[in-house]
Enzyme design. Structure first.
Site, short mmCIF file in Angstrom:
data_model
loop_
_atom_site.label_atom_id
_atom_site.label_comp_id
_atom_site.label_asym_id
_atom_site.label_seq_id
_atom_site.Cartn_x
_atom_site.Cartn_y
_atom_site.Cartn_z
N PHE A 108 82.01 57.83 73.28
CA PHE A 108 82.69 57.26 74.01
C PHE A 108 83.14 58.43 75.35
CE2 PHE A 108 87.53 57.06 75.10
CZ PHE A 108 87.20 55.11 75.07
N ASP A 138 82.35 61.91 65.72
CA ASP A 138 83.66 61.94 65.53
C ASP A 138 83.83 60.65 65.27
OD1 ASP A 138 85.62 59.82 67.39
OD2 ASP A 138 84.74 60.50 68.81
N TYR A 179 95.13 55.46 64.38
CA TYR A 179 95.32 53.72 65.24
C TYR A 179 94.18 52.46 65.07
CZ TYR A 179 93.19 55.10 69.69
OH TYR A 179 92.09 56.03 70.88
N LYS A 180 93.57 53.06 64.22
CA LYS A 180 92.48 51.78 64.84
C LYS A 180 92.51 51.61 63.26
CE LYS A 180 89.82 53.77 67.86
NZ LYS A 180 89.96 52.86 69.17
N ARG A 210 83.87 41.63 71.50
CA ARG A 210 83.89 43.14 69.90
C ARG A 210 84.64 41.89 68.95
NH1 ARG A 210 84.97 49.36 70.90
NH2 ARG A 210 86.90 48.18 70.26
#
Length: 418
Positions: free
Chosen positions: A150, A219, A244-245, A393
């Protein structure tokens, strides 16, 4: 996300308007049967989700746990509104970062006392990379960084390298073994690639990094809460992740930092703050780090979002991460099968590996006009997301996504292409 990793989907699939409707009815019936047999299916009741929505974007923002609004209301009205500053002690605000870290720890395979919750993933990654560089053996000069990471991870790694005098070397995870050497200090890797959904081999890569005498930082943003991680079991040095995922902590929820117990006494954070001081209220000019995970803290905890996360983690009560992983693989297998049946041949390619050992909890499909296709899916009640230039996605959160959701999403995609 190279062509070599892409799998053609839809061969020998038929266009939706020419396929045998009995086959399609069979898929819908199988989805209903699988949902009826699903031991985790009842967990959807723990979330506040619209009944007619197929939500497949939990890899960007998890759904709202039903207990969170009431918990946040109590924090605001009673703990803050009535108790005021007394809540730092009486409501446990001060101990929240480590208390919630211990709640989260089992989901990443960590024993208590090694996870601190707070700050953003980026801030925690900066602490982890600089701290790892300071723990590394003298004379090592290189920091290997996942080339497909990312973007923010890359930016942070470059800054951490400048601070510690290391050279950043981008490397594909599959090429790490050949890139390791006696000059390697730190390696930064993603457990699951955010574009493709590819799962990388954390145990083998961690062992290889250690065999080279280096430290590894993982990560976990796209794996924690979706599959077993095993930080302690596999001897990981440091790890970071967002909440938050798949952990459903809410937009902007605080991230976390794992520092293995064996490294804590020597962990030298580049961001020492009063909250990580051994005696924070002594207000001395000299910094003395706290013992344990608390030395990874910086400033005052963000209490509102922190305690919303604590309430959100309640959805995991009685849930085994191994069961979540099994359902995730079954869901993504079934979704790929439905896509092959419903979508006209050649319209999409699966970027996500089919092999279970190489797949996270998302399916990425490459197609023409992907942005417009995703917008149309969302308009029809199927929410996924788009990544430039051509990737759809679909994130599968087993706590609230079912097989009927997977079937409807694939059928809707077929209608758009049909």
């Amino acid at each position: 996300m190279s062509d070599a990793t892409a799998n053609r989907v839809g061969t020998p699939a038929r266009a939706a308007d020419s396929a045998d409707s009995a086959d399609f009815a069979g898929l819908a019936a199988r989805a209903a049967r699988l949902d009826a047999e699903d031991g985790l299916g009842k967990l959807r009741e723990r979330f506040a989700l619209p009944e007619d929505l197929v939500y497949l974007d939990g890899n960007s923002l998890g759904a709202l746990p039903a207990a969170v609004p009431g918990a946040v209301d109590d924090v605001i009205r009673r703990q803050w509104g009535e108790l005021l500053i007394r809540s730092w002690d009486e409501s446990g605000w001060w101990t929240a970062p480590e208390r919630i870290g211990d709640l989260l720890a089992p989901l990443v395979g960590a024993a208590a006392g090694q996870v601190t919750v707070g700050d953003s993933t980026s801030v925690n990654l900066f602490k982890a990379l600089v701290g790892a560089a300071r723990l590394a053996a003298p004379g090592r000069t290189r920091m290997l960084v996942d080339a497909a990471t990312f973007p923010t991870d890359g930016y942070i790694a470059a800054s951490a390298a400048r601070m510690t005098g290391l050279e950043v070397v981008p490397v594909e995870p599959g090429e790490v073994l050949g890139a390791l050497g006696d000059d390697t200090a730190v390696v930064l890797l993603n457990h699951v690639d955010y574009r493709s959904g590819r799962l990388h081999d954390l145990p083998a890569l961690t062992a290889a990094v250690h065999a080279a005498g280096a430290l590894v930082v993982w990560d976990l943003c796209h794996s924690a809460g979706a599959l077993p991680v095993g930080l302690d079991a596999h001897g990981v040095d440091l790890a970071v992740g967002c909440t938050y995922k798949y952990l459903n902590g809410g937009p902007g929820a605080p991230a976390y930092l794992y520092v293995a117990a064996r490294h804590q006494d020597a962990f030298d954070s580049p961001l020492p703050g009063w909250n990580s001081h051994a005696e924070p209220f002594a207000m001395t000019p000299e910094y003395v780090p706290a013992r344990g995970a608390a030395r990874a803290r910086v400033g005052t905890p963000d209490i509102l979002s922190m305690l919303a996360l604590e309430a959100a983690l309640g959805v995991w009560e009685g849930v085994r991460i191994e069961e979540v992983r099994a359902k995730s693989l079954a869901l993504t297998d079934f979704f790929l099968e439905c896509v092959a049946a419903y979508v006209p041949a050649g319209k999409v390619e699966a970027v996500t590996p089919r092999e279970h050992g190489e797949r996270g909890s998302q399916v990425s499909l490459r197609c023409a006009n992907a942005r417009e296709v995703m917008a149309e899916l969302i308009a029809r009640g199927v929410v996924g997301d788009f990544r430039a230039p051509d990737v759809l996605r679909f994130g599968f959160t087993p706590l609230y996504v079912g097989f009927a959701d997977a079937e409807r999403a694939a059928r809707t995609l077929g209608h758009i292409f049909g």
